[in-house]
Design an enzyme around this catalytic site. Structure first.
Site, PDB file in Angstrom:
ATOM      1  N   GLU A 151      -9.274  28.084 -69.165  1.00 18.12           N
ATOM      2  CA  GLU A 151      -8.855  29.012 -70.861  1.00 18.12           C
ATOM      3  C   GLU A 151      -7.933  29.301 -71.411  1.00 18.12           C
ATOM      4  O   GLU A 151      -7.480  29.772 -70.360  1.00 18.12           O
ATOM      5  CB  GLU A 151     -10.295  29.803 -70.950  1.00 18.12           C
ATOM      6  CG  GLU A 151     -10.248  30.436 -72.372  1.00 18.12           C
ATOM      7  CD  GLU A 151     -11.079  31.822 -72.396  1.00 18.12           C
ATOM      8  OE1 GLU A 151     -11.692  31.884 -73.510  1.00 18.12           O
ATOM      9  OE2 GLU A 151     -10.371  32.162 -71.749  1.00 18.12           O
ATOM     10  N   ASP A 156     -11.250  32.116 -66.913  1.00 18.02           N
ATOM     11  CA  ASP A 156     -11.316  33.232 -67.959  1.00 18.02           C
ATOM     12  C   ASP A 156      -9.889  33.337 -68.427  1.00 18.02           C
ATOM     13  O   ASP A 156      -8.797  33.521 -67.219  1.00 18.02           O
ATOM     14  CB  ASP A 156     -11.881  34.487 -67.208  1.00 18.02           C
ATOM     15  CG  ASP A 156     -12.191  35.449 -68.838  1.00 18.02           C
ATOM     16  OD1 ASP A 156     -12.185  34.735 -69.955  1.00 18.02           O
ATOM     17  OD2 ASP A 156     -11.938  36.322 -68.833  1.00 18.02           O
TER      18      ASP A 156
END
Length: 529
Positions: free
Chosen positions: A261, A199
């Site tokens: 990401e 993330d």
């Protein structure tokens, strides 16, 4: 070591909304286990499982209170172990989210850190003094609105939160924090996971001098944070040092991978920087397509060609839990089955690793929600100009004509759009012309075809709104063409073209391909051109 992930099709599961096994209205790990045969039939090679860790759910799992346990909402560690075992029996890999940038403010680490300025974890989070007038240390802004700094009365200092105030940023300048996160990664690798989705991977480090971000210099921003160039609270060069440590850990286990990401104003450039050699991450995706309001041949070509000029391996996705579903974003409120099929074909013919979001194989549009239906703190904060992420997070429709579309026997945690019930998986499975059957066909073609998995890609000049490219490997050439518009059109085709699965709403007429709206062609060249 194998590179199984290179060219693979992975399926993102948002566990809260995928399948509920116990009737409490919330999806869970046992629910995922119950749908593994569906995923095997769909043909995906792996699952990216969004957060299921212990959390107060201020940001629905992206605020982690225990990195090494399962939240009771979703089950137990034993349930997770069973999921890994059952997935592996079916040849399906398991990729799990890792949220290293920040924790929950309910994490024991933060409880200890905020007690005083001298405790063993005092420096595990980003603390800073107020300015003389009591204002925050600098001008950094939260992605979710307002200052990125929150005042803590006990320590009499501000702490950094790039997202919610309930998500304090960890201090990666402290080697103990890096070691703790590597221990978290090791815990899950030892349990058999096949990799990680990282993330906001470019948010791990901040500028130690806490310098102000400069003004972005353009107008038309939707959010305050977009008024700044984010030079100092993300994408810091020190991050790559930690990335190398994580890659070394991954390489000490067989056949593991990590996908980053990346959230950046230079998305492709930044993604490449995190993946350009084998000491860094395996691949990365960004928001280049996910936030695009219009899908154009130029956008696709320029983005892909930027990757092709490097040694880095891209990942692509058109939808996920953070953005409006693609068929709505690019096709209006209801989208269309034709557009859904085209997007599946386009995704499965691009060179890279692919991420398919749950429900996109059914062609689900963005759910319609009222303000009172919202759960996402971002959506609530920015209502009504930004409808937030909830419309992409509503429960999966498994069965038509039954309560709650077969997602749960109880009351679902979020409203299910009536339009989704008509697109339920059980109905589409029986319909040869459905979006689901199309998804199965194009995924199967990609899995068995080396050219589509890892072959080169060459784009061709074509009149708008047509996109054309050729995938090549050895002596095979596969020509792909797409009408990226809701109007019919036609384009010249190579000679000797043999149509393949994935072709939809288009046909050959002599030397021309005639496209219906959102038509797609996948064809093998039989004359070597």
């Amino acid at each position: 070591m194998t590179e199984w992930w290179r060219g693979a099709v992975l399926y993102q599961i948002w566990p809260r909304s995928f399948a509920d096994s116990n009737g409490d209205g919330v999806g869970d790990l046992r629910g995922v286990i119950g749908k593994l045969d569906y995923l095997a039939e769909l043909g995906v090679e792996g699952i990216w499982l969004s957060p299921f860790f212990t959390s107060p759910m201020a940001d629905y799992g992206y605020d982690v209170a225990d990195y090494c346990d399962v939240d009771p909402t979703f089950g137990t560690l034993a349930d997770f172990d069973a999921l890994v075992a059952e997935a592996h029996k079916r040849g399906i890999k398991i990729i799990i989210d890792q949220v290293y940038s920040h924790s929950s403010d309910q994490h024991p680490w933060f409880h200890e850190s905020r007690q005083d300025r001298t405790n063993p974890k005092a420096d595990w989070y980003v603390w800073a003094e107020a300015k003389e007038d009591g204002s925050p240390p600098n001008n950094w802004l939260s992605v979710f609105g307002g200052s990125a700094w929150a005042w803590d009365t006990r320590r009499q200092q501000y702490y950094l939160h790039n997202f919610l105030a309930e998500q304090p940023d960890l201090n990666f300048h402290n080697p103990a924090v890096q070691d703790a996160m590597l221990d978290v990664a090791r815990f899950w690798l030892d349990r058999g996971v096949d990799g990680f989705r990282l993330d906001v991977a470019n948010y791990f480090f901040h500028d130690a001098e806490l310098r102000d971000n400069p003004v972005a210099g353009t107008l038309g921003h939707a959010r305050p944070s977009q008024f700044q160039r984010h030079l100092y609270e993300r994408s810091r060069p020190e991050t790559l040092g930690f990335v190398k440590c994580l890659r070394a850990l991954l390489d000490s286990y067989p056949d593991r991978m990590a996908v980053a990401e990346i959230d950046s104003s230079e998305p492709t450039k930044r993604s490449i920087a995190y993946t350009e050699d084998k000491t860094l991450l395996h691949t990365a995706y960004n928001f280049q397509f996910l936030r695009a309001d219009t899908l154009t041949p130029q956008l696709i070509r320029e983005t892909a060609e930027e990757w092709e000029a490097t040694n880095a391996w891209p990942s692509w996705s058109f939808s996920n839990h953070d953005v409006r579903r693609a068929v709505t974003r690019w096709g209006g409120r209801d989208g269309s089955a034709a557009l859904a099929k085209q997007l599946l074909t386009l995704l499965c013919t691009l060179r890279g690793t692919l991420f398919l979001y749950q429900g996109d194989e059914l062609g689900l549009p963005q759910a319609d929600l009222r303000f009172e239906d919202l759960r996402d703190p971002e959506a609530i904060h920015f209502w009504p100009e930004d409808l937030g992420r909830d419309g992409a997070r509503t429960p999966m429709p498994w069965a038509a004509g039954v309560p709650h579309a077969g997602f749960t026997k109880g009351a679902p945690w979020m409203k299910i759009d009536e339009r989704h019930g008509a697109l339920a998986a059980d109905q589409q499975r029986l319909d040869q012309g459905s979006v689901l059957r199309h998804a199965q066909d194009i995924i199967a073609l990609r899995r068995k075809n080396k050219t589509l998995r890892t072959g080169s890609i060459t784009f061709h000049d074509a009149p708008e709104p047509v996109l054309t490219f050729t995938r090549s490997s050895g002596g095979e050439r596969i020509w792909c063409a797409f009408n990226l518009s809701p109007e019919p059109c036609q384009v010249h085709a190579p000679g000797g073209l043999e149509l393949m699965p994935g072709t939809a709403n288009a046909h050959l007429s002599g030397a021309e391909v005639k496209f219906a709206p959102h038509g797609a062609v996948v064809g093998r060249s039989t004359n070597g051109k």
